[in-house]
Each structure stands twice: as C-alpha cells, then as structure tokens.
Design a protein around this motif. Structure first.
Motif, short mmCIF file in Angstrom:
data_model
loop_
_atom_site.label_atom_id
_atom_site.label_comp_id
_atom_site.label_asym_id
_atom_site.label_seq_id
_atom_site.Cartn_x
_atom_site.Cartn_y
_atom_site.Cartn_z
N ALA A 215 34.49 39.68 21.17
CA ALA A 215 35.58 38.95 20.47
C ALA A 215 36.55 38.10 21.68
N ASP A 216 36.32 38.58 22.93
CA ASP A 216 36.94 37.76 23.96
C ASP A 216 36.31 38.19 25.29
N ALA A 217 36.45 37.10 26.21
CA ALA A 217 36.13 37.31 27.75
C ALA A 217 37.20 36.52 28.56
N ARG A 218 37.28 37.17 29.75
CA ARG A 218 38.19 36.51 30.94
C ARG A 218 37.39 36.84 32.17
N PHE A 219 37.58 35.66 32.95
CA PHE A 219 36.60 35.50 34.33
C PHE A 219 37.58 35.31 35.26
N THR A 220 37.55 35.83 36.24
CA THR A 220 38.61 35.16 37.54
C THR A 220 37.56 35.50 38.82
N PHE A 221 37.71 34.27 39.72
CA PHE A 221 37.15 34.32 41.00
C PHE A 221 38.04 34.12 41.96
N TRP A 222 37.93 34.78 43.14
CA TRP A 222 38.66 34.47 44.35
C TRP A 222 37.97 34.83 45.83
N PRO A 223 38.49 33.86 46.91
CA PRO A 223 37.67 34.23 47.96
C PRO A 223 38.14 35.44 48.62
N THR A 224 37.21 36.09 49.23
CA THR A 224 37.56 37.45 49.98
C THR A 224 36.85 37.48 51.43
N ALA A 225 37.36 38.13 52.40
CA ALA A 225 36.35 38.33 53.76
C ALA A 225 35.10 39.17 53.07
N ALA A 226 33.84 38.94 53.59
CA ALA A 226 32.83 39.36 53.21
C ALA A 226 32.65 40.67 53.64
N GLU A 227 33.25 41.05 54.92
CA GLU A 227 33.14 42.51 55.38
C GLU A 227 34.29 43.28 55.05
N ALA A 228 35.36 42.85 54.00
CA ALA A 228 36.51 43.53 53.63
C ALA A 228 36.25 44.79 52.74
#
Length: 150
Positions: free
Chosen positions: A110-123
């Motif tokens: 019925a619905d979809a949401r997506f979000t992307f963000w940069p982070t430190a790989a080792e976090a």
C-alpha cells in the motif's frame, strides 16, 4: 518475528566468506525502509521474502549489517541496513533475491518509504530510533514491482 536484531556478515549467524569491512574513517551508506501491506493476508509471504532477502544480503559484497522489524497486526515492516557505498546497495537491489521479493510483494504494498544517509563505516549499528525519525520525514510513495531483472 517482531524484530531481528542488527546482524553483520561477520557475526556467527552470517556467512564466513566475507571481505573485510572498510578501513577506519571510511564513509558508509545507511538505508532504512518502511513497507505497509494492503492486507494482513500477505503477512506470510512478506515474512518469507524478508527472511530470504536478509539471508542474501548477509552474503552480498558491500553489506555491513541488517536489522528487520515486523509489526504484522499493523501491516508494517521495516528494514535497516548499512553498506560500504551506494553502488553496493544498488547492486543488491538489482540482484535476484531482492527482485524476486519485489515482484511477489509489489502488488501487495500500500505504501513504501525509503531514506538514506552517510555514516562512518566503523560506527556502531544504526539505531531504530534514528531510522524511525528519518522515515517519518521521508516521502511516501506507492510501491511498484520491477518489470525485469537487471
């Protein structure tokens, strides 16, 4: 299956044949998604496909970790994953396991949401609190199944 905790490809439940994670200081890509099903009747198919996609993700080059939250009575399903970069994430999305899931479940969404963000790989593992907040601000859109693989 309310929540599958953060699992990395290097954990005991994942594949041992994985490349090492990026060196310290590297930037990774974190992604969160929310899917709402049209009907609770699709719950079994959703859970089955979510587990298949999770297994595939944990053996995919560039995957750094994944967690899933299922709220079947509310028809809500969430994913949270971290990748070495956006190219690795995009390659996984075009891969067989993900495309099969999208084809089967696309019409049920019925619905979809997506979000992307940069982070430190080792976090440390990303938090669901942060992911839920980011998803609340993400645009809502109907989900559509792909027309072809690749």
């Amino acid at each position: 299956m309310p929540t599958l905790p953060w699992t990395t490809p290097h954990s005991p439940t994942a594949s041992p044949n994985r490349p090492p994670e990026p060196a310290g200081g590297a930037t990774a890509q974190t992604m969160a998604s929310r899917f709402i099903l049209r009907s609770r009747w699709q719950t079994v198919a959703m859970l089955r496909q979510a587990l298949a996609v999770r297994r595939a993700l944990l053996t995919t080059p560039g995957a750094l970790g994944v967690s899933l939250v299922a709220r079947p009575l509310r028809r809500e399903y969430y994913t949270l994953s971290r990748w070495t970069d956006r190219d690795a994430l995009n390659a996984f999305v075009r891969g067989d396991a993900h495309v099969v899931a999208m084809r089967q479940l696309g019409p049920a969404m019925a619905d979809a949401r997506f979000t992307f963000w940069p982070t430190a790989a080792e976090a440390d593992a990303p938090s669901w609190e942060d992911a839920f907040a980011r998803l609340a601000d993400a645009p809502s859109r109907p989900h559509q199944a792909p027309t072809r693989i690749g």
